[in-house]
Design a protein around this motif. Structure first.
Motif, PDB file in Angstrom:
ATOM      1  N   TYR A  74       0.820  -1.213   0.000  1.00 52.53           N
ATOM      2  CA  TYR A  74       0.000   0.000   0.000  1.00 52.53           C
ATOM      3  C   TYR A  74       0.856   1.265   0.000  1.00 52.53           C
ATOM      4  N   GLY A  75       1.985   1.235   0.695  1.00 51.12           N
ATOM      5  CA  GLY A  75       2.873   2.393   0.711  1.00 51.12           C
ATOM      6  C   GLY A  75       3.468   2.680  -0.657  1.00 51.12           C
ATOM      7  N   LEU A  76       3.878   1.625  -1.369  1.00 55.20           N
ATOM      8  CA  LEU A  76       4.420   1.831  -2.705  1.00 55.20           C
ATOM      9  C   LEU A  76       3.354   2.324  -3.679  1.00 55.20           C
ATOM     10  N   LEU A  77       2.150   1.802  -3.543  1.00 59.45           N
ATOM     11  CA  LEU A  77       1.064   2.276  -4.415  1.00 59.45           C
ATOM     12  C   LEU A  77       0.733   3.739  -4.136  1.00 59.45           C
ATOM     13  N   ALA A  78       0.692   4.115  -2.858  1.00 63.33           N
ATOM     14  CA  ALA A  78       0.386   5.504  -2.516  1.00 63.33           C
ATOM     15  C   ALA A  78       1.517   6.443  -2.919  1.00 63.33           C
ATOM     16  N   GLY A  79       2.743   5.990  -2.854  1.00 65.35           N
ATOM     17  CA  GLY A  79       3.864   6.840  -3.219  1.00 65.35           C
ATOM     18  C   GLY A  79       4.125   6.919  -4.712  1.00 65.35           C
ATOM     19  N   ALA A  80       3.462   6.077  -5.499  1.00 63.51           N
ATOM     20  CA  ALA A  80       3.710   6.045  -6.942  1.00 63.51           C
ATOM     21  C   ALA A  80       3.256   7.325  -7.644  1.00 63.51           C
ATOM     22  N   LEU A  81       2.094   7.850  -7.281  1.00 63.89           N
ATOM     23  CA  LEU A  81       1.594   9.061  -7.946  1.00 63.89           C
ATOM     24  C   LEU A  81       2.489  10.273  -7.668  1.00 63.89           C
ATOM     25  N   PRO A  82       2.867  10.549  -6.414  1.00 68.73           N
ATOM     26  CA  PRO A  82       3.803  11.659  -6.200  1.00 68.73           C
ATOM     27  C   PRO A  82       5.167  11.423  -6.855  1.00 68.73           C
ATOM     28  N   LEU A  83       5.595  10.165  -6.925  1.00 67.38           N
ATOM     29  CA  LEU A  83       6.862   9.846  -7.582  1.00 67.38           C
ATOM     30  C   LEU A  83       6.812  10.245  -9.051  1.00 67.38           C
ATOM     31  N   VAL A  84       5.775   9.824  -9.735  1.00 69.15           N
ATOM     32  CA  VAL A  84       5.639  10.140 -11.162  1.00 69.15           C
ATOM     33  C   VAL A  84       5.447  11.643 -11.374  1.00 69.15           C
ATOM     34  N   ALA A  85       4.649  12.274 -10.520  1.00 61.43           N
ATOM     35  CA  ALA A  85       4.433  13.718 -10.647  1.00 61.43           C
ATOM     36  C   ALA A  85       5.729  14.484 -10.418  1.00 61.43           C
ATOM     37  N   GLY A  86       6.522  14.068  -9.446  1.00 62.19           N
ATOM     38  CA  GLY A  86       7.804  14.718  -9.196  1.00 62.19           C
ATOM     39  C   GLY A  86       8.756  14.572 -10.369  1.00 62.19           C
ATOM     40  N   LEU A  87       8.772  13.386 -10.978  1.00 64.58           N
ATOM     41  CA  LEU A  87       9.624  13.184 -12.153  1.00 64.58           C
ATOM     42  C   LEU A  87       9.179  14.056 -13.327  1.00 64.58           C
ATOM     43  N   LEU A  88       7.858  14.162 -13.514  1.00 68.82           N
ATOM     44  CA  LEU A  88       7.349  15.002 -14.603  1.00 68.82           C
ATOM     45  C   LEU A  88       7.672  16.471 -14.378  1.00 68.82           C
ATOM     46  N   VAL A  89       7.484  16.943 -13.159  1.00 66.76           N
ATOM     47  CA  VAL A  89       7.781  18.349 -12.864  1.00 66.76           C
ATOM     48  C   VAL A  89       9.273  18.611 -13.024  1.00 66.76           C
ATOM     49  N   ALA A  90      10.115  17.700 -12.566  1.00 64.47           N
ATOM     50  CA  ALA A  90      11.560  17.879 -12.714  1.00 64.47           C
ATOM     51  C   ALA A  90      11.957  17.884 -14.191  1.00 64.47           C
ATOM     52  N   ARG A  91      11.229  17.151 -15.010  1.00 67.91           N
ATOM     53  CA  ARG A  91      11.520  17.089 -16.448  1.00 67.91           C
ATOM     54  C   ARG A  91      11.015  18.345 -17.162  1.00 67.91           C
ATOM     55  N   ILE A  92       9.808  18.794 -16.785  1.00 63.72           N
ATOM     56  CA  ILE A  92       9.200  19.942 -17.455  1.00 63.72           C
ATOM     57  C   ILE A  92       9.815  21.262 -16.987  1.00 63.72           C
ATOM     58  N   ALA A  93      10.025  21.394 -15.682  1.00 66.95           N
ATOM     59  CA  ALA A  93      10.549  22.641 -15.107  1.00 66.95           C
ATOM     60  C   ALA A  93      11.775  22.354 -14.251  1.00 66.95           C
ATOM     61  N   PRO A  94      12.925  22.150 -14.873  1.00 66.79           N
ATOM     62  CA  PRO A  94      14.123  21.822 -14.092  1.00 66.79           C
ATOM     63  C   PRO A  94      14.603  22.963 -13.203  1.00 66.79           C
ATOM     64  N   SER A  95      14.078  24.161 -13.406  1.00 67.22           N
ATOM     65  CA  SER A  95      14.488  25.300 -12.580  1.00 67.22           C
ATOM     66  C   SER A  95      13.889  25.247 -11.180  1.00 67.22           C
ATOM     67  N   CYS A  96      13.023  24.291 -10.916  1.00 65.75           N
ATOM     68  CA  CYS A  96      12.392  24.182  -9.599  1.00 65.75           C
ATOM     69  C   CYS A  96      13.361  23.742  -8.512  1.00 65.75           C
ATOM     70  N   ALA A  97      14.488  23.175  -8.887  1.00 66.42           N
ATOM     71  CA  ALA A  97      15.409  22.612  -7.896  1.00 66.42           C
ATOM     72  C   ALA A  97      15.887  23.655  -6.902  1.00 66.42           C
ATOM     73  N   GLY A  98      16.084  24.873  -7.314  1.00 68.67           N
ATOM     74  CA  GLY A  98      16.562  25.908  -6.399  1.00 68.67           C
ATOM     75  C   GLY A  98      15.462  26.853  -5.961  1.00 68.67           C
ATOM     76  N   ALA A  99      14.220  26.444  -6.079  1.00 67.55           N
ATOM     77  CA  ALA A  99      13.087  27.316  -5.775  1.00 67.55           C
ATOM     78  C   ALA A  99      12.977  27.559  -4.277  1.00 67.55           C
ATOM     79  N   PRO A 100      12.359  28.678  -3.883  1.00 71.27           N
ATOM     80  CA  PRO A 100      12.155  28.941  -2.453  1.00 71.27           C
ATOM     81  C   PRO A 100      11.162  27.945  -1.854  1.00 71.27           C
ATOM     82  N   LEU A 101      10.987  28.028  -0.543  1.00 69.47           N
ATOM     83  CA  LEU A 101      10.159  27.056   0.169  1.00 69.47           C
ATOM     84  C   LEU A 101       8.738  26.993  -0.380  1.00 69.47           C
ATOM     85  N   VAL A 102       8.137  28.119  -0.650  1.00 70.37           N
ATOM     86  CA  VAL A 102       6.790  28.130  -1.210  1.00 70.37           C
ATOM     87  C   VAL A 102       6.910  28.407  -2.703  1.00 70.37           C
TER      88      VAL A 102
END
Length: 179
Positions: A74-102
Motif C-alpha cells: 500500500y505504501g508503494l502504491l500511494a507513493g507512486a503518484l507523487p513519484l511520477v508527478a515529481g519526475l514530470l515536474v523535474a523534467r518539465i521545469a528543471p528550474s524548480c530545484a533551487g526554488a524557495p520554500l513556497v
C-alpha cells in the motif's frame, strides 16, 4: 542418522531463507525505479540514498510478517503518484530545484501527495490496521514519493512528505469519526 533437533534446525533455516527470498522480490521493482529516478532527476546520490533506505525497509517489513508486506504494497502504491508527478515536474521545469520554500513545485508535490495520502489512509482504515502498519505504510509512501521529488530539492521532498502525512492523518481522523 540425523537427529530430530538437526532436522528442526534445517527446516527452520530453509523456512527463514524462503521468507527472505520472497521479501527480496521487492528489489525487482525498486532497483529499476531508483535507477530511473537517479538518471531523470540528476540527483543520483540523493536517489541512491533514498533507494537504499526504501529497499531496506521494504525487505525488512515484507520479511517480518504479513502486515508488513501489506504496508509495503500500500505504501508503494500511494507513493507512486507523487513519484511520477515529481519526475514530470523535474523534467518539465528543471528550474524548480533551487526554488524557495513556497513554490509551484512544492505545491505540486503537496497537491499530489495529499490525495495519495487520503487513499492510503482510507485503504488502511478499511482493514482496521494497527498503528504500526499505519506508520510503516506512511513511511514507505514518503520514501517512494521522495524518489520522484528528489530532483526538486528539499522543498519538493517536504511537499510530498507533508501531503502524504496530512492525507493519511485526515483519512484516519475521518474513519475514527464515522465509527
Amino acid at each position: 542418522m540425523v537427529s530430530r533437533e538437526q532436522l528442526k534446525r534445517g527446516g527452520l533455516r530453509a523456512y527463514e531463507a524462503g521468507r527472505l527470498r520472497a521479501a527480496a522480490r521487492a528489489a525487482w521493482v525498486l532497483v529499476p525505479t531508483v535507477l530511473v529516478c537517479a538518471l531523470e532527476t540528476g540527483a543520483g546520490e540523493t536517489c541512491a540514498c533514498i533507494g537504499v533506505l526504501l529497499l531496506g525497509a521494504s525487505v525488512f517489513l515484507r520479511w517480518r510478517d504479513r502486515r508488513g508486506a501489506d504496508a509495503v504494497r500500500y505504501g508503494l502504491l500511494a507513493g507512486a503518484l507523487p513519484l511520477v508527478a515529481g519526475l514530470l515536474v523535474a523534467r518539465i521545469a528543471p528550474s524548480c530545484a533551487g526554488a524557495p520554500l513556497v513554490s509551484v513545485c512544492t505545491a505540486v508535490c503537496l497537491g499530489v501527495g495529499l490525495p495519495s495520502g487520503v487513499w492510503l489512509g482510507r485503504r488502511l482504515a478499511r482493514g482496521a490496521a494497527p498503528a504500526s502498519t499505519w506508520l510503516a505504510a506512511s513511511g514507505i509512501a514518503v520514501l517512494a514519493a521522495s524518489l520522484g521529488c528528489a530532483g526538486l530539492g528539499l522543498t519538493g521532498l517536504l511537499g510530498a512528505a507533508v501531503g502524504l502525512v496530512l492525507g493519511v492523518a485526515s483519512a484516519s481522523a475521518l474513519s475514527r469519526a464515522t465509527t
